[in-house]
Design an enzyme around this catalytic site. Structure first.
Site, PDB file in Angstrom:
ATOM      1  N   SER A 145      39.393  34.827  36.626  1.00  0.00           N
ATOM      2  CA  SER A 145      40.523  35.087  35.735  1.00  0.00           C
ATOM      3  C   SER A 145      41.333  33.811  35.615  1.00  0.00           C
ATOM      4  CB  SER A 145      41.394  36.204  36.323  1.00  0.00           C
ATOM      5  OG  SER A 145      42.647  36.286  35.674  1.00  0.00           O
ATOM      6  N   TYR A 158      46.399  40.300  43.105  1.00  0.00           N
ATOM      7  CA  TYR A 158      45.302  39.970  42.185  1.00  0.00           C
ATOM      8  C   TYR A 158      45.026  38.467  42.194  1.00  0.00           C
ATOM      9  CZ  TYR A 158      42.515  40.031  37.888  1.00  0.00           C
ATOM     10  OH  TYR A 158      41.502  39.895  36.957  1.00  0.00           O
TER      11      TYR A 158
END
Length: 253
Positions: A145, A158
């Site tokens: 990501s 995350y």
């Protein structure tokens, strides 16, 4: 004589995609099948996997599925031991539980790290063992990501998981490079899907996101697909230990 561009197809190669029943994983599986690979779609939902495989076959692709919980190391090893080796792996299974760190529970930590980090270790280990044992080259692709290279509020957990994947990828690239096995990450920004529609219905959040993307828009699933094929195939044969940013300029700020 002019140099020749490497072939873009993946004919004759076997590919495994985790988290393949929906979203980025399904798009990756479709892209690899369209490029000629024989693709195994892995997830926990048998009905969704069967439907996805049927769609790929209807379009002329080759696909089967594997019902497996990738957070279960023994299940991963057992399933992969029963199948021929995979020369392409896309670790796409993942999740997020966005909230301030002070509100993150132990269950949140275990769930996110189990799926985003430990599962990628389990599957990469099993696939790599087979490739090394049979002296095959390959390409391992970890769906990371933009949050793997930057920080963001409400995403401490995350970000930690995706930074871990970036570190694993760099180290594994060195471990496997001499065997001709490449390892890279693909780092998308926020992608507009059916699963993220509710999140982006919040105008405040949507505006916050768009202000941080230089292109001024969300990403699309089809914009992931070409990058997956690129990393899987010979066009990226000199690329390992790298992060391919598909973040619309987010990390350039």
């Amino acid at each position: 004589m002019l140099p020749r561009t490497p072939p873009s197809g993946l004919q004759g190669r076997r590919a495994l995609v985790t988290g393949a029943s929906r979203g980025i994983g399904l798009a990756a599986a479709a892209a690899l099948a369209q490029a000629g690979a024989a693709v195994t779609l892995a997830a926990r939902s048998q009905d969704e996997l069967r439907q996805a495989c049927d769609q790929i076959r209807t379009e002329g692709g080759t696909a089967d599925f594997m019902v497996v919980d990738v957070t279960d190391a023994r299940a991963v090893d057992a399933q992969l031991a029963e199948r021929p080796p995979y020369q392409v792996l896309v670790n796409s299974a993942g999740m997020n539980r966005p909230k301030p760190l002070v509100d993150v529970t132990d269950d949140d930590i275990d769930a996110v790290l189990d799926l985003n980090v430990k599962a990628a270790f389990y599957v990469s280990r099993a696939v790599s063992r087979r490739l090394l044992a049979e002296r095959l080259t390959g390409s391992l692709i970890n769906i990371s990501s933009q949050m793997g290279v930057v920080g963001s509020p409400r995403r401490t957990l995350y970000c930690a998981s995706k930074h871990a994947i970036e570190g694993m990828t760099k180290a594994l690239a060195w471990e496997l490079g001499s065997a001709g096995i490449r390892v890279n990450t693909l780092c998308p920004t926020f992608i507009e899907t059916a699963m993220t529609a509710g999140m982006f219905a919040d105008d405040g959040f949507r505006g916050w996101v768009l202000e941080r993307i230089a292109l001024g828009r969300l990403g699309r699933l089809d914009e992931i697909m070409g990058a997956v094929v690129f990393l899987a195939g010979d066009a990226s044969s000199l690329m390992t230990g790298s992060a391919l940013m598909l973040d619309g300029g987010w990390s350039a700020a």
